[in-house]
Design a protein around this motif. Sequence first.
Motif, PDB file in Angstrom:
ATOM      1  N   PHE A  67       0.831  -1.205   0.000  1.00 37.42           N
ATOM      2  CA  PHE A  67       0.000   0.000   0.000  1.00 37.42           C
ATOM      3  C   PHE A  67       0.866   1.256   0.000  1.00 37.42           C
ATOM      4  O   PHE A  67       0.652   2.177  -0.790  1.00 37.42           O
ATOM      5  N   TYR A  91      -8.717   1.111   1.415  1.00 35.89           N
ATOM      6  CA  TYR A  91      -7.696   0.390   2.168  1.00 35.89           C
ATOM      7  C   TYR A  91      -7.746   0.764   3.649  1.00 35.89           C
ATOM      8  O   TYR A  91      -7.880  -0.111   4.515  1.00 35.89           O
ATOM      9  N   ILE A 121      -5.942  -1.487  -2.802  1.00 35.96           N
ATOM     10  CA  ILE A 121      -4.599  -1.533  -3.394  1.00 35.96           C
ATOM     11  C   ILE A 121      -4.685  -1.761  -4.897  1.00 35.96           C
ATOM     12  O   ILE A 121      -3.999  -1.101  -5.684  1.00 35.96           O
TER      13      ILE A 121
END
Length: 132
Positions: A67, A91, A121
Motif C-alpha cells: 500500500f 484500504y 490496493i
Amino acid sequence: MTTELTLLAWTLVLALAQVLLPAMWRNRETGIDYNMGPRDEPGPPVGIITGRLQRAQANLFETLPVFAAVVLIAHVAGREGALTFWGAWFYLGARIVYVPLYAMGLPYLRSLAWTVSLLGIVVILFAVLAPV
C-alpha cells in the motif's frame, strides 16, 4: 499534502495502534512484572483476544508495504486522481474495520474487510499502471 499521502500517514498511525493493542492485552495476561522483566522464561499461553490482535497486526504488516509503495508511486508519478483517492480510502477504512472484526472472531465479515482493503490496493495499482 494530498489525501492519499494523508491516508498513508493515518495508516501508519493504525500500524502503531496495532503494535500497542496486542501488547496491552498481553500485559493484562502476564502482568507488569513479567513484561518489565527480561522474559527469560516463557509466559503463560497467549489468550484468545491477544492472539487475534497479534494475527491482525501481522496481516496488516503483510499488505502495508505494498500500500505504501503504490501510494508513493502514484504521488511521484503524478497519477493521483479519483481512483487513487478511493483506493486509499478503501484500504484504510477496511483496515480499521478489520481490527475489531478479527478481535471479535467474526470470520466472514473479517474476510470481507480484508478483501475491500486489497481491492483498494488494486484500484490504486490500476490508476498507476493504466495507460495515460
